[in-house]
Motif scaffolding. Structure first.
Motif, mmCIF file in Angstrom:
data_model
loop_
_atom_site.group_PDB
_atom_site.id
_atom_site.type_symbol
_atom_site.label_atom_id
_atom_site.label_comp_id
_atom_site.label_asym_id
_atom_site.label_seq_id
_atom_site.Cartn_x
_atom_site.Cartn_y
_atom_site.Cartn_z
ATOM 1 N N ASP A 1 32.561 31.875 46.793
ATOM 2 C CA ASP A 1 33.476 33.063 47.494
ATOM 3 C C ASP A 1 33.497 34.275 46.942
ATOM 4 N N TYR A 2 34.099 35.155 47.362
ATOM 5 C CA TYR A 2 33.823 36.719 46.890
ATOM 6 C C TYR A 2 34.586 36.924 45.500
ATOM 7 N N ALA A 3 35.901 36.356 45.628
ATOM 8 C CA ALA A 3 36.523 36.549 44.371
ATOM 9 C C ALA A 3 36.156 35.946 42.874
ATOM 10 N N THR A 4 35.441 34.747 43.342
ATOM 11 C CA THR A 4 34.800 33.888 41.966
ATOM 12 C C THR A 4 33.551 34.950 41.619
ATOM 13 N N LEU A 5 32.957 35.164 42.750
ATOM 14 C CA LEU A 5 31.568 36.295 42.311
ATOM 15 C C LEU A 5 32.049 37.727 41.556
ATOM 16 N N MET A 6 33.123 37.877 42.054
ATOM 17 C CA MET A 6 33.595 39.118 41.398
ATOM 18 C C MET A 6 34.057 39.149 39.845
ATOM 19 N N VAL A 7 34.510 37.938 39.772
ATOM 20 C CA VAL A 7 35.172 37.413 38.387
ATOM 21 C C VAL A 7 33.762 37.277 37.538
#
Length: 96
Positions: free
Chosen positions: A55-61
């Motif tokens: 998911d996008y949030a996990t990838l950004m983190v």
């Protein structure tokens, strides 16, 4: 990777990049879809082909790499991640 449609735009770009030797990851929640069945079929196909889905949030983190980064709070706030509020409360001593 992300695209207008997960099963076409996002997936085909990731499959192509993987074929060219890149590590592909598709941010499934950053893509639209035409139906639940198409999304499920796309997820199954990527799993068989070894393309990672996240998911996008996990990838950004993951890109940030370190919660000690001075920009960590700004990143979490921008992602509107509910636990960012919790982490701020714990850091401020509210969790005691």
């Amino acid at each position: 990777m992300a695209g207008l449609s997960f099963e076409v735009c996002g997936s085909l770009a990731a499959i192509s990049a993987q074929a060219d030797g890149y590590q592909s990851v598709v941010a499934v929640d950053a893509c639209g879809t035409f139906s639940l069945h198409k999304r499920e079929a796309g997820l199954a196909r990527l799993a068989i082909l070894g393309v990672e889905v996240s998911d996008y949030a996990t990838l950004m983190v993951e890109i940030m790499a370190d919660n000690a980064d001075p920009h960590a709070n700004d990143v979490y706030a921008a992602l509107d991640m509910p636990f960012a509020t919790l982490m701020g409360q714990v850091a401020a001593g509210y969790g005691k």
